[in-house]
Design a protein around this motif. Structure first.
Motif, PDB file in Angstrom:
ATOM      1  N   ILE A 175       0.821  -1.204   0.000  1.00  0.00           N
ATOM      2  CA  ILE A 175       0.000   0.000   0.000  1.00  0.00           C
ATOM      3  C   ILE A 175       0.861   1.263   0.000  1.00  0.00           C
ATOM      4  CG2 ILE A 175      -0.213   0.159   2.521  1.00  0.00           C
ATOM      5  CD1 ILE A 175      -3.157   0.953   2.042  1.00  0.00           C
ATOM      6  N   VAL A 176       2.051   1.175   0.612  1.00  0.00           N
ATOM      7  CA  VAL A 176       2.967   2.325   0.597  1.00  0.00           C
ATOM      8  C   VAL A 176       3.522   2.529  -0.810  1.00  0.00           C
ATOM      9  CG1 VAL A 176       5.133   3.235   1.517  1.00  0.00           C
ATOM     10  CG2 VAL A 176       3.549   2.020   3.023  1.00  0.00           C
ATOM     11  N   ILE A 177       3.930   1.437  -1.449  1.00  0.00           N
ATOM     12  CA  ILE A 177       4.452   1.529  -2.817  1.00  0.00           C
ATOM     13  C   ILE A 177       3.371   2.048  -3.756  1.00  0.00           C
ATOM     14  CG2 ILE A 177       5.499   0.235  -4.705  1.00  0.00           C
ATOM     15  CD1 ILE A 177       6.505  -1.766  -2.641  1.00  0.00           C
ATOM     16  N   ALA A 178       2.142   1.542  -3.603  1.00  0.00           N
ATOM     17  CA  ALA A 178       1.046   1.981  -4.464  1.00  0.00           C
ATOM     18  C   ALA A 178       0.752   3.459  -4.248  1.00  0.00           C
ATOM     19  CB  ALA A 178      -0.201   1.146  -4.189  1.00  0.00           C
ATOM     20  N   GLY A 179       0.812   3.919  -3.003  1.00  0.00           N
ATOM     21  CA  GLY A 179       0.566   5.328  -2.724  1.00  0.00           C
ATOM     22  C   GLY A 179       1.560   6.237  -3.425  1.00  0.00           C
ATOM     23  N   MET A 180       2.824   5.814  -3.491  1.00  0.00           N
ATOM     24  CA  MET A 180       3.827   6.610  -4.191  1.00  0.00           C
ATOM     25  C   MET A 180       3.638   6.541  -5.702  1.00  0.00           C
ATOM     26  SD  MET A 180       7.306   5.953  -1.968  1.00  0.00           S
ATOM     27  CE  MET A 180       7.294   4.176  -2.267  1.00  0.00           C
ATOM     28  N   LEU A 181       3.271   5.341  -6.200  1.00  0.00           N
ATOM     29  CA  LEU A 181       3.140   5.179  -7.640  1.00  0.00           C
ATOM     30  C   LEU A 181       1.901   5.866  -8.197  1.00  0.00           C
ATOM     31  CD1 LEU A 181       4.197   1.443  -8.019  1.00  0.00           C
ATOM     32  CD2 LEU A 181       5.506   3.463  -8.668  1.00  0.00           C
ATOM     33  N   VAL A 182       0.852   6.007  -7.373  1.00  0.00           N
ATOM     34  CA  VAL A 182      -0.354   6.682  -7.836  1.00  0.00           C
ATOM     35  C   VAL A 182      -0.040   8.119  -8.225  1.00  0.00           C
ATOM     36  CG1 VAL A 182      -2.541   7.652  -7.019  1.00  0.00           C
ATOM     37  CG2 VAL A 182      -2.056   5.233  -6.693  1.00  0.00           C
ATOM     38  N   ILE A 187      -4.120   7.354 -10.947  1.00  0.00           N
ATOM     39  CA  ILE A 187      -5.003   6.358 -10.341  1.00  0.00           C
ATOM     40  C   ILE A 187      -5.354   5.281 -11.374  1.00  0.00           C
ATOM     41  CG2 ILE A 187      -7.285   6.010  -9.346  1.00  0.00           C
ATOM     42  CD1 ILE A 187      -7.100   8.798  -8.173  1.00  0.00           C
ATOM     43  N   GLY A 188      -5.305   4.025 -10.944  1.00  0.00           N
ATOM     44  CA  GLY A 188      -5.668   2.933 -11.843  1.00  0.00           C
ATOM     45  C   GLY A 188      -4.961   1.648 -11.486  1.00  0.00           C
ATOM     46  N   PRO A 189      -5.278   0.565 -12.195  1.00  0.00           N
ATOM     47  CA  PRO A 189      -4.707  -0.746 -11.875  1.00  0.00           C
ATOM     48  C   PRO A 189      -3.206  -0.854 -12.111  1.00  0.00           C
ATOM     49  CG  PRO A 189      -6.691  -0.964 -13.224  1.00  0.00           C
ATOM     50  CD  PRO A 189      -6.314   0.479 -13.243  1.00  0.00           C
ATOM     51  N   ILE A 190      -2.621  -0.007 -12.998  1.00  0.00           N
ATOM     52  CA  ILE A 190      -1.202  -0.137 -13.293  1.00  0.00           C
ATOM     53  C   ILE A 190      -0.358   0.063 -12.036  1.00  0.00           C
ATOM     54  CG2 ILE A 190       0.719   0.779 -14.632  1.00  0.00           C
ATOM     55  CD1 ILE A 190      -1.318  -0.757 -16.259  1.00  0.00           C
ATOM     56  N   ALA A 191      -0.706   1.075 -11.249  1.00  0.00           N
ATOM     57  CA  ALA A 191       0.025   1.323 -10.003  1.00  0.00           C
ATOM     58  C   ALA A 191      -0.100   0.130  -9.058  1.00  0.00           C
ATOM     59  CB  ALA A 191      -0.494   2.589  -9.335  1.00  0.00           C
ATOM     60  N   ALA A 192      -1.281  -0.470  -9.002  1.00  0.00           N
ATOM     61  CA  ALA A 192      -1.478  -1.638  -8.131  1.00  0.00           C
ATOM     62  C   ALA A 192      -0.663  -2.828  -8.610  1.00  0.00           C
ATOM     63  CB  ALA A 192      -2.961  -1.998  -8.088  1.00  0.00           C
ATOM     64  N   ILE A 193      -0.619  -3.055  -9.912  1.00  0.00           N
ATOM     65  CA  ILE A 193       0.148  -4.176 -10.460  1.00  0.00           C
ATOM     66  C   ILE A 193       1.626  -4.022 -10.142  1.00  0.00           C
ATOM     67  CG2 ILE A 193       0.920  -5.263 -12.605  1.00  0.00           C
ATOM     68  CD1 ILE A 193      -1.859  -4.718 -13.741  1.00  0.00           C
ATOM     69  N   VAL A 194       2.163  -2.824 -10.341  1.00  0.00           N
ATOM     70  CA  VAL A 194       3.584  -2.596 -10.059  1.00  0.00           C
ATOM     71  C   VAL A 194       3.871  -2.784  -8.574  1.00  0.00           C
ATOM     72  CG1 VAL A 194       5.442  -0.908 -10.125  1.00  0.00           C
ATOM     73  CG2 VAL A 194       3.825  -1.043 -12.031  1.00  0.00           C
ATOM     74  N   ALA A 195       3.009  -2.232  -7.721  1.00  0.00           N
ATOM     75  CA  ALA A 195       3.238  -2.313  -6.274  1.00  0.00           C
ATOM     76  C   ALA A 195       3.214  -3.760  -5.785  1.00  0.00           C
ATOM     77  CB  ALA A 195       2.186  -1.485  -5.540  1.00  0.00           C
ATOM     78  N   VAL A 196       2.218  -4.521  -6.192  1.00  0.00           N
ATOM     79  CA  VAL A 196       2.111  -5.915  -5.747  1.00  0.00           C
ATOM     80  C   VAL A 196       3.231  -6.757  -6.344  1.00  0.00           C
ATOM     81  CG1 VAL A 196       0.624  -7.950  -5.699  1.00  0.00           C
ATOM     82  CG2 VAL A 196      -0.386  -5.689  -5.452  1.00  0.00           C
ATOM     83  N   SER A 197       3.605  -6.475  -7.582  1.00  0.00           N
ATOM     84  CA  SER A 197       4.694  -7.227  -8.221  1.00  0.00           C
ATOM     85  C   SER A 197       6.008  -7.017  -7.497  1.00  0.00           C
ATOM     86  CB  SER A 197       4.837  -6.811  -9.687  1.00  0.00           C
ATOM     87  OG  SER A 197       3.679  -7.087 -10.416  1.00  0.00           O
TER      88      SER A 197
END
Length: 323
Positions: A175-182, A187-197
């Motif tokens: 969630i921290v990585i996704a927050g920075m990538l957003v 906003i969107g699934p790309i940030a979530a994919i990168v963060a979880v990966s």
């Protein structure tokens, strides 16, 4: 005081049993003392932490504790069937023109009047994020783990760099990585994919190289004796041994990533987590409970499918290797 010796100059069996019993009781007393000290220390630390959190005005936990269930008492749909209507985007008899009862706004029409309910579509988005992230993470972790294993890679510098890289990948929660990538990728699934990966690479990389280090080295020694190069040693000496555990960890990580993708949706990662945040923030009880029900059923289904696949794939792989 003299001690009667048995044949061979040894104390009698009864004396040895008594000594062993006394020694066991002494060890048991020591273990109990350490256990009591550990439990007491944990309880004391917990009490101090709660006291400090309450005194530092961190939400006034103890003051608000009597009102804990007030939210659930007042956050109720108009009737139980309203949850089903919200889940399948069906018309509501309570519709008053407000967005609260407009269940058709998020429909995804496939063709004609055939549609996919909004929450099912968003759940598919979340599962898609988790699956893609797992595939990316497993692929990179698989490649890096052999360079981090001490019994495969002899160069200490290479192992040090790869292990530090894996630690960096798993150092921050998704969630921290996704927050920075957003902020960078919007906003969107790309940030979530990168963060979880990213987090998957770090977590699975560590698990994978630990499995490799515990593998039997006899096949590797045989390949090395006949002149096999590094890639041949990895391919034929280690991969057949570690692959069952790799598959098991990958399937387990898929379950974890579905939950992580749901949480990341709350910070702009898309999927079911985002609509859940909007629903509960707008005080839509029926929609909120519909999402919770869908999440619960989805997690149960994924856990069952993953567990079944893990048993079959790992069992078959183990049988193939052993047979």
């Amino acid at each position: 005081m003299s001690t009667t010796l048995s044949a061979g100059g040894q104390p009698p069996i009864t004396s040895q049993i008594t000594q062993l019993h006394d020694h066991y009781r002494a060890l048991l007393r020591t273990r109990r003392a350490y256990t009591l000290l550990a439990v007491g220390g944990v309880l004391a630390f917990l009490a101090v932490a709660l006291w400090y959190a309450d005194k530092s005005n961190a939400g006034q936990f103890f003051d608000r504790l009597p009102y804990f269930f007030d939210f659930f008492i007042h956050f109720q749909p108009d009737e139980p069937m309203e949850i089903v209507r919200a889940l399948f985007d069906l018309p509501s008899p309570f519709a008053d023109g407000s967005f609260k009862y407009d269940y058709e706004v998020g429909r995804v029409y496939l063709f004609g009047d055939v549609y996919l309910p909004e929450y099912f579509y968003q759940m598919l988005v979340t599962i898609n994020i988790a699956v893609i992230s797992t595939l990316i993470g497993v692929t990179l972790a698989f490649c890096l783990s052999f360079f981090a294993a001490s019994n495969v890679t002899g160069a200490r510098t290479v192992r040090f760099v790869v292990r530090r890289f894996l630690e960096l990948m798993r150092a921050f929660p998704e969630i921290v990585i996704a927050g920075m990538l957003v902020a960078i990728l919007s906003i969107g699934p790309i940030a979530a994919i990168v963060a979880v990966s990213v987090h998957t690479v770090g977590s699975l990389g560590k698990l994978f190289y630990e499995v490799i280090e515990n593998a039997d080295t006899r096949a590797d020694e045989g390949l090395r004796a006949v002149g096999g190069n590094w890639f041949e040693r990895v391919r034929f000496g280690y991969v057949p041994q570690v692959l069952p555990n790799f598959v098991s960890y990958a399937l387990l990580r898929t379950e974890i990533n579905v939950r992580a993708s749901t949480i990341i949706g709350a910070v702009g990662g898309g999927g079911i987590g985002e609509v859940f945040r909007l629903s509960i923030g707008r005080d839509h009880a029926a929609k909120t409970y519909a999402i919770i029900l869908l999440l619960f059923l989805t997690i149960i289904g994924i856990d069952w499918i993953s567990g079944t696949l893990r048993k079959r794939l790992v069992g078959q792989a183990a049988f193939t290797i052993g047979g």
